[in-house]
Each structure stands twice: as C-alpha cells, then as structure tokens.
Design a protein around this motif. Structure first.
Motif, short mmCIF file in Angstrom:
data_model
loop_
_atom_site.label_atom_id
_atom_site.label_comp_id
_atom_site.label_asym_id
_atom_site.label_seq_id
_atom_site.Cartn_x
_atom_site.Cartn_y
_atom_site.Cartn_z
N GLN A 139 -5.08 -2.70 15.59
CA GLN A 139 -6.35 -2.40 14.93
C GLN A 139 -7.50 -2.38 15.94
O GLN A 139 -8.39 -1.52 15.87
CB GLN A 139 -6.64 -3.42 13.83
CG GLN A 139 -7.84 -3.04 12.97
CD GLN A 139 -7.63 -1.71 12.26
OE1 GLN A 139 -6.73 -1.56 11.44
NE2 GLN A 139 -8.47 -0.73 12.58
N VAL A 179 0.86 -1.18 0.00
CA VAL A 179 0.00 0.00 0.00
C VAL A 179 0.90 1.23 0.00
O VAL A 179 1.83 1.33 0.80
CB VAL A 179 -0.92 0.02 1.24
CG1 VAL A 179 -1.74 1.31 1.28
CG2 VAL A 179 -1.83 -1.20 1.27
N ASP A 208 -8.68 5.54 1.34
CA ASP A 208 -8.91 5.16 2.74
C ASP A 208 -7.98 5.94 3.66
O ASP A 208 -6.82 6.20 3.33
CB ASP A 208 -8.66 3.66 2.94
CG ASP A 208 -9.78 2.79 2.41
OD1 ASP A 208 -10.82 3.34 2.00
OD2 ASP A 208 -9.60 1.55 2.42
N VAL A 210 -5.67 5.77 6.73
CA VAL A 210 -4.91 4.65 7.30
C VAL A 210 -3.77 5.17 8.16
O VAL A 210 -3.44 6.36 8.15
CB VAL A 210 -4.35 3.74 6.19
CG1 VAL A 210 -5.47 3.08 5.39
CG2 VAL A 210 -3.41 4.51 5.26
N ARG A 252 -7.47 -5.36 1.95
CA ARG A 252 -7.94 -4.65 3.15
C ARG A 252 -8.13 -3.16 2.94
O ARG A 252 -8.84 -2.51 3.71
CB ARG A 252 -6.94 -4.86 4.29
CG ARG A 252 -6.71 -6.30 4.68
CD ARG A 252 -5.72 -6.37 5.83
NE ARG A 252 -5.39 -7.74 6.18
CZ ARG A 252 -4.60 -8.08 7.19
NH1 ARG A 252 -4.05 -7.15 7.94
NH2 ARG A 252 -4.34 -9.36 7.44
N HIS A 253 -7.49 -2.60 1.93
CA HIS A 253 -7.49 -1.15 1.76
C HIS A 253 -7.75 -0.80 0.30
O HIS A 253 -7.44 -1.57 -0.61
CB HIS A 253 -6.15 -0.56 2.21
CG HIS A 253 -5.72 -1.00 3.57
ND1 HIS A 253 -6.32 -0.55 4.72
CD2 HIS A 253 -4.75 -1.87 3.96
CE1 HIS A 253 -5.74 -1.11 5.77
NE2 HIS A 253 -4.78 -1.91 5.34
N LYS A 254 -8.27 0.40 0.10
CA LYS A 254 -8.49 0.91 -1.25
C LYS A 254 -8.05 2.37 -1.31
O LYS A 254 -7.89 3.03 -0.26
CB LYS A 254 -9.94 0.77 -1.66
CG LYS A 254 -10.92 1.59 -0.84
CD LYS A 254 -12.35 1.35 -1.30
CE LYS A 254 -13.34 2.27 -0.57
NZ LYS A 254 -13.29 2.11 0.89
N GLU A 303 0.54 -4.45 3.28
CA GLU A 303 -0.80 -4.11 3.77
C GLU A 303 -1.10 -4.60 5.18
O GLU A 303 -1.87 -3.96 5.91
CB GLU A 303 -1.89 -4.64 2.83
CG GLU A 303 -2.09 -6.13 2.86
CD GLU A 303 -3.42 -6.55 2.20
OE1 GLU A 303 -4.40 -5.80 2.27
OE2 GLU A 303 -3.44 -7.66 1.63
N VAL A 361 -2.64 0.82 -4.39
CA VAL A 361 -2.59 -0.51 -3.78
C VAL A 361 -2.10 -1.52 -4.80
O VAL A 361 -2.32 -1.37 -6.01
CB VAL A 361 -3.96 -0.95 -3.22
CG1 VAL A 361 -4.42 -0.01 -2.12
CG2 VAL A 361 -5.00 -1.04 -4.32
N ARG A 383 -6.57 0.57 9.51
CA ARG A 383 -7.73 1.41 9.26
C ARG A 383 -7.86 2.44 10.38
O ARG A 383 -7.83 2.07 11.56
CB ARG A 383 -9.02 0.58 9.20
CG ARG A 383 -9.05 -0.48 8.11
CD ARG A 383 -10.40 -1.20 8.10
NE ARG A 383 -10.76 -1.72 9.42
CZ ARG A 383 -10.34 -2.88 9.92
NH1 ARG A 383 -9.54 -3.65 9.19
NH2 ARG A 383 -10.71 -3.29 11.12
N ARG A 390 -3.59 9.03 3.65
CA ARG A 390 -4.58 8.44 2.74
C ARG A 390 -3.88 7.49 1.77
O ARG A 390 -2.77 7.74 1.32
CB ARG A 390 -5.30 9.53 1.95
CG ARG A 390 -6.14 10.49 2.79
CD ARG A 390 -7.49 9.91 3.09
NE ARG A 390 -8.29 10.83 3.93
CZ ARG A 390 -9.48 10.52 4.41
NH1 ARG A 390 -10.03 9.34 4.13
NH2 ARG A 390 -10.14 11.38 5.17
N VAL A 391 -4.59 6.42 1.42
CA VAL A 391 -4.06 5.45 0.46
C VAL A 391 -4.03 6.08 -0.93
O VAL A 391 -5.05 6.59 -1.42
CB VAL A 391 -4.90 4.17 0.45
CG1 VAL A 391 -4.41 3.22 -0.65
CG2 VAL A 391 -4.86 3.48 1.80
#
Length: 352
Positions: free
Chosen positions: A306, A32, A84, A86, A79-81, A143, A73, A148, A69-70
């Motif tokens: 998390q 990521v 997101d 993070v 898990r992430h887009k 990742e 990926v 999150r 922010r992501v």
C-alpha cells in the motif's frame, strides 16, 4: 451460492490459455468482490502454467497483478466500499498469528501453509478447490489483501505494480535507497525498469546497468542518472566501489562477481530476479574485504504494497506496458519468453 465467472487459463501442463468458467465463493463478512478490469502478465504465470515449477492443480487461471472496481463488500469490511478502484497482488491470505505476520511481514508468513498465493494453491475457503487468479472477470478476496489504487494512475499501467512494482520497491526501501546513496539496477526489463523509476523518485543517484549499448538511451528515458554498459570492461573498472545498493533483476543463473566489485564498503547486492540455483562460485574475498553482502528479496508485505501504491500516486509512477486482448495471451507468453516486450503485457479483462 458461489458465482460462476468467465476466465481464461490452462487445462493441462503446456496446454494453451483458453476460455474457462470458474467459481468464486460467496462474499464472507471480511471479503471484497472485485470486478476485474486489467490483469498483468508476469513471467511466473508462464512458469506455473507450463509446469516449470512442478505439478499444478489444473485447470489453473493465472494472474496476480489485478486492477478493478469493488462490486460488493462483506458486513465487516471497513477499508473499501462499492466503486473503489482497488488492486490484488501475489498473496490473498496469511495466518495473521505467526511472528512474521505480527511484525508486519505477512508475505513471509510462517503459518501451517505459509502465505496463500492468488492462484494454484489449495483454497481454505472452498475445500477441495484451488485458488484461481486474475485472468478472469471477478475475484473475491479478504479485504486485508485488497489495496487502494490512486485514481490519478493509468489503470492498465498500474496493474504490474502489484508484483513487478512491489518486488523492487521493497528492497530499495529496506536497504535505504535515497538521497546520498548510489543505486545500481542490473537489467532493464519488467522488474528493472520499475526499479530505475523508483530509485530515481526516492532521490538516489540511479545507474541502470545493461550489457547492451543500444539500451543506454532507454535507461536514461526511465530516469537513470547514468547507464553503465556492463560489457564495457573499462567502464566496469571505473565503476568499482561506487555503489551502495545493486538490485539484480537478472532472471536466471549469472556470475555475481563482476557486480560485487562495484559495491563500496558495506554495499549490498540484492537478488530479486533469479529464482533457481546459482552455479557460479563467489570469490569470497570480494565480500570479506569491503563488508559487502549478497541478499535476496521477494515481493513485499501488505503494508509495503500500500505504501508503494501511494508513492506511485504521489509521483505518477506506473509500468510501461503493452495492452492486449485475452485472445492474444498465448502469443504474449511466447514474446515474454523471447524477451520481446517493453516492458509488461497487461490483459484487458473486458475481452475475457
């Protein structure tokens, strides 16, 4: 091709933090890429760049309390887009195969190199280079070690959760802080103020402990049910054997004996702040006659981290911070060493 990104770091031991350019690897299938918005300052950053913990591979970019922010990926990321919110914390890789990793304690990885720290260690993804931390505009991380962040949290104030937060949340959960338990927190600083907030939110009777009478109101404002002034000998006598758990955030060598007297039967004194040798002898009968224990704890696993962040989202818990621009980092370092911050500095990464 690797991406060149702006950063700030130290070019040599005891040199000031100054602008640098570093390379971030291409995004691999499980990676990521995060655009960093905020990066907290931890005292360990200062120890590292000033050579307090041994030789470092300079130049080094510190920072392991990262929010952003992501941006991109890898093909296998689930898990992430993109977009997101993070975070990235103290470690960015573990072997995933040793007993500790398989048991969910990846922060205690027993692989050939142990857990890979976010900065200052040989980078297995880019031979001949070293990991570089969050005082930068971007970071690329596997990742599993990207978390999150609840959108309802203040982003800047959430950054210290990635180190200060998990460092105290993990032992509170491990030793069972909750309703019916009395929890003491020694030291109302960067770690301690988070421990008070967490212990209170977990439902424990929470007692902040400070040697400074002028911090009584501060302790209560953080959620402490009581504040124990440890320099008050009579108050310390009255508090004997009342505690189930004491989280010690004291940053260095100290005498544990007065605090052991505060533990009830089966109570535990957990050290999370001191990282050097203790020189004050422990009077062993204090431990033996009440089944007391002295324990230690260090950050937390990916699962716990998390869980902690989700808990913070549910209870709207963040750190108390002072937001700074990158050109103030050197002054901020001096203030951290002098104890002149309430309670954590966070860098606005857009100023890097």
């Amino acid at each position: 091709m690797p991406t060149t990104v702006k950063a700030v770091g130290a070019k040599a031991e005891n040199s000031p933090i100054e602008p640098l350019e570093i390379q971030r690897r291409d995004v691999l299938p499980e990676d990521v890429r995060v655009g960093i918005e905020y990066s907290g300052i931890c005292h360990s950053d200062i120890h590292t760049v000033r050579g307090d913990w041994g030789d470092m591979p300079y130049p080094v970019v510190p920072g392991h309390e990262i929010i952003g922010r992501v941006l991109e990926v890898g093909d296998k990321v689930t898990r992430h887009k993109v977009g997101d919110l993070v975070g990235v914390g103290v470690i960015v890789k573990s072997c995933g195969e040793c007993e500790n990793c398989l048991d969910g304690d990846d922060h205690f990885c027993q692989g050939p190199t142990g857990p890979l720290l976010t900065f200052g260690e040989a980078d297995p993804y880019t031979p001949g280079s070293f990991t570089q931390g969050g005082y930068s505009r971007e970071i690329v991380t596997t990742e599993k070690f990207v978390y999150r962040i609840p959108e309802n949290l203040d982003k800047a104030a959430a950054a210290p959760l990635l180190c200060a937060g998990i460092t105290v949340y993990s032992p509170l959960k491990h030793w069972g802080a909750g309703p019916g338990k009395t929890v003491g927190v020694v030291g109302i600083g960067g770690l301690g103020h988070m421990a008070v907030k967490f212990a209170h939110a977990l439902g424990a009777h929470t007692v902040a402990m400070t040697s400074s009478p002028e911090k009584v109101a501060l302790g209560k404002s953080l959620g402490a049910d009581e504040v124990l002034v440890t320099s008050d000998k009579e108050a310390m006598r009255e508090a004997r054997e009342k505690f189930d758990i004491i989280i010690s955030t004291l940053p260095g060598d100290h005498d544990m004996n007065p605090y052991l007297d505060l533990l009830g039967r089966g109570g535990t004194y957990v050290v999370v702040g001191a990282v050097s040798n203790m020189t004050h002898p422990v009077f062993l009968p204090r431990l033996m006659k009440r089944h007391r224990s002295i324990a230690g704890s260090q950050i937390g696993s990916t699962r716990e981290t998390q869980e902690m962040l989700d808990f913070c989202g549910e209870h709207n818990i963040t750190a108390d911070i002072e937001l700074i621009n990158a050109d103030y980092i050197n002054e901020a370092y001096d203030r951290v060493v002098a104890g002149d911050v309430q309670f954590r500095f966070v860098i606005d990464a857009s100023t890097i």
